[in-house]
Design a protein around this motif. Sequence first.
Motif, mmCIF file in Angstrom:
data_model
loop_
_atom_site.group_PDB
_atom_site.id
_atom_site.type_symbol
_atom_site.label_atom_id
_atom_site.label_comp_id
_atom_site.label_asym_id
_atom_site.label_seq_id
_atom_site.Cartn_x
_atom_site.Cartn_y
_atom_site.Cartn_z
ATOM 1 N N TYR A 216 0.733 -1.160 -0.127
ATOM 2 C CA TYR A 216 0.050 0.165 0.125
ATOM 3 C C TYR A 216 0.787 1.332 0.049
ATOM 4 C CZ TYR A 216 -3.281 3.529 1.352
ATOM 5 O OH TYR A 216 -4.410 4.480 1.567
ATOM 6 N N LYS A 217 2.060 1.141 0.718
ATOM 7 C CA LYS A 217 2.695 2.364 0.907
ATOM 8 C C LYS A 217 3.569 2.634 -0.433
ATOM 9 C CE LYS A 217 3.294 2.125 5.779
ATOM 10 N NZ LYS A 217 4.228 1.737 7.135
ATOM 11 N N LYS A 218 3.621 1.656 -1.360
ATOM 12 C CA LYS A 218 4.423 1.988 -2.654
ATOM 13 C C LYS A 218 3.417 2.295 -3.606
ATOM 14 C CE LYS A 218 7.355 -2.128 -1.529
ATOM 15 N NZ LYS A 218 7.744 -3.537 -1.848
ATOM 16 N N ILE A 219 2.152 2.382 -3.469
ATOM 17 C CA ILE A 219 1.235 2.541 -4.708
ATOM 18 C C ILE A 219 0.981 4.083 -4.524
ATOM 19 C CG2 ILE A 219 0.195 0.362 -4.795
ATOM 20 C CD1 ILE A 219 -2.205 1.398 -3.386
ATOM 21 N N ASP A 220 0.412 4.527 -5.768
ATOM 22 C CA ASP A 220 -0.154 5.935 -5.728
ATOM 23 C C ASP A 220 -1.682 6.248 -5.430
ATOM 24 O OD1 ASP A 220 -0.903 8.669 -6.193
ATOM 25 O OD2 ASP A 220 -0.715 8.291 -8.544
ATOM 26 N N ILE A 221 -1.716 6.535 -4.261
ATOM 27 C CA ILE A 221 -3.161 6.471 -3.522
ATOM 28 C C ILE A 221 -4.150 7.459 -4.257
ATOM 29 C CG2 ILE A 221 -2.233 5.678 -1.271
ATOM 30 C CD1 ILE A 221 -2.596 8.377 -0.117
ATOM 31 N N SER A 222 -3.484 8.494 -5.137
ATOM 32 C CA SER A 222 -4.288 9.212 -5.823
ATOM 33 C C SER A 222 -5.114 8.444 -6.910
ATOM 34 C CB SER A 222 -3.815 10.523 -6.275
ATOM 35 O OG SER A 222 -2.605 10.250 -6.964
ATOM 36 N N ASN A 223 -4.416 7.227 -7.316
ATOM 37 C CA ASN A 223 -4.699 6.700 -8.529
ATOM 38 C C ASN A 223 -5.819 5.549 -8.087
ATOM 39 O OD1 ASN A 223 -5.048 4.783 -10.581
ATOM 40 N ND2 ASN A 223 -2.974 5.488 -11.487
ATOM 41 N N GLU A 224 -7.061 5.656 -8.518
ATOM 42 C CA GLU A 224 -8.235 4.743 -7.866
ATOM 43 C C GLU A 224 -7.983 3.562 -8.595
ATOM 44 O OE1 GLU A 224 -11.986 6.145 -8.981
ATOM 45 O OE2 GLU A 224 -11.785 8.103 -7.828
ATOM 46 N N ASP A 226 -4.987 1.675 -8.975
ATOM 47 C CA ASP A 226 -4.206 1.019 -7.854
ATOM 48 C C ASP A 226 -4.690 0.765 -6.740
ATOM 49 O OD1 ASP A 226 -2.230 1.683 -10.132
ATOM 50 O OD2 ASP A 226 -1.198 3.305 -8.846
ATOM 51 N N ILE A 227 -5.432 1.729 -6.194
ATOM 52 C CA ILE A 227 -6.200 1.356 -4.965
ATOM 53 C C ILE A 227 -7.163 0.073 -5.263
ATOM 54 C CG2 ILE A 227 -8.109 2.105 -3.269
ATOM 55 C CD1 ILE A 227 -5.322 3.490 -2.927
ATOM 56 N N LEU A 228 -7.844 0.113 -6.187
ATOM 57 C CA LEU A 228 -8.873 -0.819 -6.569
ATOM 58 C C LEU A 228 -7.953 -2.397 -6.592
ATOM 59 C CD1 LEU A 228 -11.472 -2.166 -6.986
ATOM 60 C CD2 LEU A 228 -11.262 -1.408 -9.513
ATOM 61 N N GLU A 229 -7.137 -2.229 -7.208
ATOM 62 C CA GLU A 229 -6.140 -3.560 -7.428
ATOM 63 C C GLU A 229 -5.541 -4.070 -6.264
ATOM 64 O OE1 GLU A 229 -3.378 -2.456 -10.496
ATOM 65 O OE2 GLU A 229 -4.512 -2.737 -12.122
ATOM 66 N N TRP A 230 -5.292 -2.970 -5.339
ATOM 67 C CA TRP A 230 -4.828 -3.475 -3.926
ATOM 68 C C TRP A 230 -5.881 -3.928 -3.065
ATOM 69 C CZ3 TRP A 230 -6.022 -1.925 1.059
ATOM 70 C CH2 TRP A 230 -5.150 -2.334 1.979
ATOM 71 N N GLN A 231 -6.896 -3.509 -3.350
ATOM 72 C CA GLN A 231 -8.300 -3.924 -2.624
ATOM 73 C C GLN A 231 -8.412 -5.469 -3.037
ATOM 74 O OE1 GLN A 231 -10.784 -1.010 -3.325
ATOM 75 N NE2 GLN A 231 -10.734 -0.235 -1.050
ATOM 76 N N LEU A 232 -8.476 -5.858 -4.294
ATOM 77 C CA LEU A 232 -8.561 -7.048 -4.780
ATOM 78 C C LEU A 232 -7.674 -8.087 -4.447
ATOM 79 C CD1 LEU A 232 -10.164 -6.143 -8.261
ATOM 80 C CD2 LEU A 232 -11.445 -6.925 -6.418
#
Length: 284
Positions: A216-224, A226-232
């Motif tokens: 999570y700390k490596k992804i761009d949290i402003s990119n939805e 990236d967030i979705l892929e992390w959640q999945l």
Amino acid sequence: MTKKEALVKYISEMNIDMLSLVLENDTSIMNITKDLFLEKLEEIFTELKAVNINEFSKVKKGVSEDDSETNGLEGYQFITADKSALTFLFEEENEDLIDIYNCYEFKPDKEETTPILFCIWNDEELSYSPTDEYISFTTRIDAFYAQFEALKNTIIPLEIYGDWFKLVKELYDCIPLRKYLEYKFYYDFSNFVVDNLFVLTIIEDAERTQKAVSDYKKIDISNEIDILEWQLKYKDIRYVFNDYSKKLDNFKERYLIKHKTEDSIILDCSKYKFSFEFAEIRSQ
């Protein structure tokens, strides 16, 4: 006023003290002791009073239509204002009360009601004779309960508590469910196990939650995306016990939490801080 009439009156008024006076001390009711009968009845009354129902608003007389030896026996249905119903049958001989029975098929019963269950477990009955297996299970369970009591007012590392609970879970898993489903000891032990499962959830998912937080700390949290892929990717991680009211002050300094059901047992979760960090990230 006969004993039955007195019982009907005081049940309708939810008056345990008067019911205790009416029933004789050596009375056996529903194949359980008088004290246990009143204890179960008081639990029902307490639950109703907690929602401001302090008496039964209606009492209906009728007969049993249960397909059993109580068929045709006279009884009463005690109905609350919200249409919950407790139904008892009364067996008498020369106006002397012999026994009381549960009833779930009652005539007349024209209005829609929700039955109030008066549960009697097999091992609560006076006629129950415990087997060697039953004694073995309950003796081992009682030892675990005693150990749990000894942990009160202590601080214990979560991993040590988890090792102890694994022994509890091993015993629980070897008790045959179908055989003991209608036994009080199994019902109570099941609740005890469920109340402690959160410990194994934290421990077993520790490595994955650490990896999830790192990713999570490596992804761009402003990119939805990236967030979705992390959640999945981490959607199968179980929800950690994360009740804020159970966290001690300055939680993030020592990671101390109160046990789920016993506040005096403090669990040191300092080795599992990523589980709580992951839970916070996911909740956001």
